[in-house]
Design an enzyme around this catalytic site. Structure first.
Site, PDB file in Angstrom:
ATOM      1  N   GLN A 287       1.801   3.691   7.383  1.00  0.00           N
ATOM      2  CA  GLN A 287       1.430   2.351   6.884  1.00  0.00           C
ATOM      3  C   GLN A 287       2.296   1.255   7.497  1.00  0.00           C
ATOM      4  O   GLN A 287       1.946   0.077   7.432  1.00  0.00           O
ATOM      5  CB  GLN A 287       1.599   2.281   5.345  1.00  0.00           C
ATOM      6  CG  GLN A 287       0.987   3.434   4.583  1.00  0.00           C
ATOM      7  CD  GLN A 287      -0.510   3.559   4.792  1.00  0.00           C
ATOM      8  OE1 GLN A 287      -1.239   2.587   4.639  1.00  0.00           O
ATOM      9  NE2 GLN A 287      -0.973   4.755   5.137  1.00  0.00           N
TER      10      GLN A 287
ATOM     11  N   SER B 111      -0.811  -9.424   8.826  1.00  0.00           N
ATOM     12  CA  SER B 111      -1.086 -10.866   8.864  1.00  0.00           C
ATOM     13  C   SER B 111      -1.472 -11.361  10.255  1.00  0.00           C
ATOM     14  O   SER B 111      -0.704 -11.249  11.222  1.00  0.00           O
ATOM     15  CB  SER B 111       0.103 -11.670   8.340  1.00  0.00           C
ATOM     16  OG  SER B 111       0.045 -13.002   8.765  1.00  0.00           O
TER      17      SER B 111
ATOM     18  N   ARG C   9     -15.543 -11.665   1.964  1.00  0.00           N
ATOM     19  CA  ARG C   9     -14.734 -10.488   2.285  1.00  0.00           C
ATOM     20  C   ARG C   9     -15.148  -9.308   1.403  1.00  0.00           C
ATOM     21  O   ARG C   9     -15.578  -9.496   0.270  1.00  0.00           O
ATOM     22  CB  ARG C   9     -13.241 -10.774   2.024  1.00  0.00           C
ATOM     23  CG  ARG C   9     -12.637 -11.859   2.926  1.00  0.00           C
ATOM     24  CD  ARG C   9     -12.464 -11.338   4.341  1.00  0.00           C
ATOM     25  NE  ARG C   9     -11.927 -12.341   5.259  1.00  0.00           N
ATOM     26  CZ  ARG C   9     -12.658 -13.115   6.050  1.00  0.00           C
ATOM     27  NH1 ARG C   9     -13.969 -13.051   6.016  1.00  0.00           N
ATOM     28  NH2 ARG C   9     -12.082 -13.962   6.882  1.00  0.00           N
TER      29      ARG C   9
ATOM     30  N   SER D 124      -7.557  -1.226  10.667  1.00  0.00           N
ATOM     31  CA  SER D 124      -7.878  -2.510  10.031  1.00  0.00           C
ATOM     32  C   SER D 124      -9.295  -2.988  10.350  1.00  0.00           C
ATOM     33  O   SER D 124      -9.798  -2.792  11.465  1.00  0.00           O
ATOM     34  CB  SER D 124      -6.873  -3.555  10.507  1.00  0.00           C
ATOM     35  OG  SER D 124      -7.312  -4.854  10.180  1.00  0.00           O
TER      36      SER D 124
ATOM     37  N   TYR E 153      -2.812  -9.464  16.236  1.00  0.00           N
ATOM     38  CA  TYR E 153      -2.783  -8.390  15.225  1.00  0.00           C
ATOM     39  C   TYR E 153      -3.966  -7.439  15.414  1.00  0.00           C
ATOM     40  O   TYR E 153      -3.811  -6.216  15.413  1.00  0.00           O
ATOM     41  CB  TYR E 153      -2.815  -9.000  13.816  1.00  0.00           C
ATOM     42  CG  TYR E 153      -2.992  -7.991  12.707  1.00  0.00           C
ATOM     43  CD1 TYR E 153      -1.953  -7.139  12.338  1.00  0.00           C
ATOM     44  CD2 TYR E 153      -4.205  -7.869  12.021  1.00  0.00           C
ATOM     45  CE1 TYR E 153      -2.115  -6.203  11.317  1.00  0.00           C
ATOM     46  CE2 TYR E 153      -4.370  -6.939  10.997  1.00  0.00           C
ATOM     47  CZ  TYR E 153      -3.328  -6.112  10.650  1.00  0.00           C
ATOM     48  OH  TYR E 153      -3.490  -5.179   9.651  1.00  0.00           O
TER      49      TYR E 153
ATOM     50  N   ILE F  98       0.844  -1.203   0.000  1.00  0.00           N
ATOM     51  CA  ILE F  98       0.000   0.000   0.000  1.00  0.00           C
ATOM     52  C   ILE F  98       0.877   1.251   0.000  1.00  0.00           C
ATOM     53  O   ILE F  98       0.637   2.204  -0.761  1.00  0.00           O
ATOM     54  CB  ILE F  98      -0.973  -0.019   1.204  1.00  0.00           C
ATOM     55  CG1 ILE F  98      -1.931  -1.212   1.077  1.00  0.00           C
ATOM     56  CG2 ILE F  98      -1.753   1.297   1.290  1.00  0.00           C
ATOM     57  CD1 ILE F  98      -2.807  -1.481   2.299  1.00  0.00           C
TER      58      ILE F  98
HETATM   59  P1  NAD Z   1       3.232  -4.569   3.564  1.00  0.00           P
HETATM   60  O1  NAD Z   1       3.820  -5.642   4.415  1.00  0.00           O
HETATM   61  O2  NAD Z   1       3.373  -4.695   2.090  1.00  0.00           O
HETATM   62  O3  NAD Z   1       3.755  -3.142   4.015  1.00  0.00           O
HETATM   63  C1  NAD Z   1       4.178  -2.830   5.316  1.00  0.00           C
HETATM   64  C2  NAD Z   1       5.476  -2.063   5.204  1.00  0.00           C
HETATM   65  O4  NAD Z   1       5.897  -1.689   6.513  1.00  0.00           O
HETATM   66  C3  NAD Z   1       6.600  -2.893   4.578  1.00  0.00           C
HETATM   67  O5  NAD Z   1       7.248  -2.158   3.565  1.00  0.00           O
HETATM   68  C4  NAD Z   1       7.528  -3.158   5.750  1.00  0.00           C
HETATM   69  O6  NAD Z   1       8.878  -3.339   5.371  1.00  0.00           O
HETATM   70  C5  NAD Z   1       7.291  -1.924   6.608  1.00  0.00           C
HETATM   71  N1  NAD Z   1       7.663  -2.158   7.993  1.00  0.00           N
HETATM   72  C6  NAD Z   1       7.340  -3.230   8.772  1.00  0.00           C
HETATM   73  N2  NAD Z   1       7.902  -3.119   9.969  1.00  0.00           N
HETATM   74  C7  NAD Z   1       8.580  -1.932   9.982  1.00  0.00           C
HETATM   75  C8  NAD Z   1       9.378  -1.286  10.937  1.00  0.00           C
HETATM   76  N3  NAD Z   1       9.594  -1.828  12.140  1.00  0.00           N
HETATM   77  N4  NAD Z   1       9.931  -0.099  10.611  1.00  0.00           N
HETATM   78  C9  NAD Z   1       9.735   0.445   9.384  1.00  0.00           C
HETATM   79  N5  NAD Z   1       8.999  -0.135   8.422  1.00  0.00           N
HETATM   80  C10 NAD Z   1       8.433  -1.326   8.721  1.00  0.00           C
HETATM   81  O7  NAD Z   1       1.697  -4.503   3.985  1.00  0.00           O
HETATM   82  P2  NAD Z   1       0.496  -3.653   3.369  1.00  0.00           P
HETATM   83  O8  NAD Z   1      -0.536  -4.622   2.945  1.00  0.00           O
HETATM   84  O9  NAD Z   1       0.994  -2.636   2.416  1.00  0.00           O
HETATM   85  O10 NAD Z   1      -0.059  -2.958   4.689  1.00  0.00           O
HETATM   86  C11 NAD Z   1       0.153  -1.578   4.988  1.00  0.00           C
HETATM   87  C12 NAD Z   1      -0.632  -1.223   6.234  1.00  0.00           C
HETATM   88  O11 NAD Z   1      -2.018  -1.471   6.029  1.00  0.00           O
HETATM   89  C13 NAD Z   1      -0.257  -2.019   7.481  1.00  0.00           C
HETATM   90  O12 NAD Z   1      -0.341  -1.154   8.584  1.00  0.00           O
HETATM   91  C14 NAD Z   1      -1.337  -3.070   7.571  1.00  0.00           C
HETATM   92  O13 NAD Z   1      -1.525  -3.533   8.889  1.00  0.00           O
HETATM   93  C15 NAD Z   1      -2.528  -2.277   7.083  1.00  0.00           C
HETATM   94  N6  NAD Z   1      -3.616  -3.098   6.550  1.00  0.00           N
HETATM   95  C16 NAD Z   1      -3.463  -3.762   5.377  1.00  0.00           C
HETATM   96  C17 NAD Z   1      -4.515  -4.522   4.873  1.00  0.00           C
HETATM   97  C18 NAD Z   1      -4.395  -5.259   3.567  1.00  0.00           C
HETATM   98  O14 NAD Z   1      -5.379  -5.871   3.157  1.00  0.00           O
HETATM   99  N7  NAD Z   1      -3.264  -5.233   2.881  1.00  0.00           N
HETATM  100  C19 NAD Z   1      -5.715  -4.617   5.602  1.00  0.00           C
HETATM  101  C20 NAD Z   1      -5.833  -3.930   6.802  1.00  0.00           C
HETATM  102  C21 NAD Z   1      -4.785  -3.151   7.253  1.00  0.00           C
END
Ligand code: NAD
Length: 326
Positions: free
Chosen positions: A81, A86, A217, A125, A149, A17
């Site tokens: 973000q 997971s 979903r 989320s 989570y 994202i």
């Molecule tokens: P993603 O894993 O692709 O992106 C998360 C990013 O955060 C990664 O680039 C990772 O390297 C970075 N990251 C993780 N730990 C870190 C740290 N300690 N310091 C700095 N960077 C760190 O996941 P995504 O799907 O792009 O999710 C983005 C956000 O959206 C997250 O907060 C996730 O919980 C939330 N979210 C996503 C979904 C979905 O369906 N994808 C649904 C609900 C919420």
């Protein structure tokens, strides 16, 4: 007011994202800083931006408060973000999920407050709805969390609310519902279902659905999520801030329907995919049976109008995977 000098920090900007947000806001002439430790993000997601004059990469960890303080210097808006996503990952390793998703989040709030950031928009989320069975999900009615989570994402909302009330930091939480689209990682033990199944079908391997496939979903295409982030930055409606919004399309699709559509769209590229069988396994711990968002609040307060239905988004996503990862 947004000007050409408006500066945003996108934490987790190398992830699925986050990298899409970097892409979008660079194209809109914002100055974009990406803070990421590449825990689950990838260099290839941000490769095209590295030479962009308005793009800056900070490789660092949100668990480090100094890193957060440095990253927010001169920043107008934060789009937070970074997190460990997971449900199964959090069940296997609740401590690390807690450190990144709660301590890291708090570090970013404190840094944003101290630097006088104009607004802190963050990835919340749909998992916050937990065991609530009411459908559609409305922001005010949540249940008990079903995973570590989900706890972290709910705690984020509580902290954001307290920072708004106590320190006057403007916050907006976006409760994402099963986001999918270009650049979502198909690999690894914790891959999301759509990219994982796309890759398996492309290799003529049978995907395994957890349960009987009747769980549903509100699958949300990435461009709808980008729109919500932009609206959250831009809104000047005082009633629209310091709250949370469902970020979804507002329709639901069963796993079986999703797989059926995936096969149909992939078959346009390789007709033999239509014959790849699907397997069924046990239900997964922490999974909720059904998820469907009411998007009335976002429509009313943010003028949100999602542009991509599940089907239209899925066609785009499949095309992207075929062209980029086949
Ligand atoms: P993603 O894993 O692709 O992106 C998360 C990013 O955060 C990664 O680039 C990772 O390297 C970075 N990251 C993780 N730990 C870190 C740290 N300690 N310091 C700095 N960077 C760190 O996941 P995504 O799907 O792009 O999710 C983005 C956000 O959206 C997250 O907060 C996730 O919980 C939330 N979210 C996503 C979904 C979905 O369906 N994808 C649904 C609900 C919420």
């Amino acid at each position: 007011m947004i000007t050409t000098n408006t500066s945003i920090l996108i934490t987790g900007g190398a992830g699925f994202i986050g990298s899409n947000l970097c892409d979008y806001f660079l194209a809109k002439n914002y100055k974009v800083t990406c803070l990421d430790n590449f825990a689950t993000g990838h260099q290839h997601n941000i490769e095209p931006f590295l030479s962009h004059p308005n793009f800056k990469l900070i490789e660092g960890d949100i668990r480090n408060s100094e890193t957060c303080a440095n990253a927010v210097q001169g920043v107008d808006y934060v789009l937070h973000q970074a997190a460990l996503g997971s449900v199964p990952r959090s069940i296997n390793d609740p401590l690390t999920t807690n450190e990144v998703n709660i301590t890291g989040f708090l570090n970013m709030l404190i840094a944003s407050r101290d630097a006088g950031v104009k607004r802190f928009v963050y990835a919340a989320s749909s998992s916050t709805y937990g065991d609530s069975e009411s459908l559609p999900k409305v922001e005010e009615v949540i249940g008990k969390p079903l995973s570590p989570y989900a706890i972290t994402k709910y705690v984020n909302e509580l902290y954001a609310d307290i920072f708004a009330r106590t320190y006057g930091l403007e916050t907006i939480g976006l409760r994402y519902f099963n986001v999918f689209g270009r650049r979502q990682d198909p690999n690894g033990a914790y891959a999301a279902v759509i990219p994982k199944f796309v890759m398996q079908f492309m290799k003529h391997e049978s995907p395994v659905i957890n349960g009987d496939g009747n769980f549903s979903r509100d699958f949300t295409y990435i461009d709808n999520v980008i729109q919500m982030n932009e609206l959250a930055i831009l809104t000047e409606n005082p009633e629209a801030v310091n709250t949370v919004y469902n970020t979804a399309f507002g329709d639901r699709t069963t796993l079986n329907q999703m797989v059926h559509s995936l096969k149909e769209y992939l078959s346009e590229f390789d007709a033999t995919i239509a014959a790849v069988p699907v397997l069924y396994g046990p239900n997964r711990a922490g999974d909720i049976p059904h998820s469907l968002a009411s998007i009335e609040k976002a429509k009313k307060l943010l003028n949100y109008t999602p542009k991509y239905s599940f089907q239209n988004g899925l066609k785009e996503a499949v095309k992207w995977y075929w062209e980029n990862l086949k």
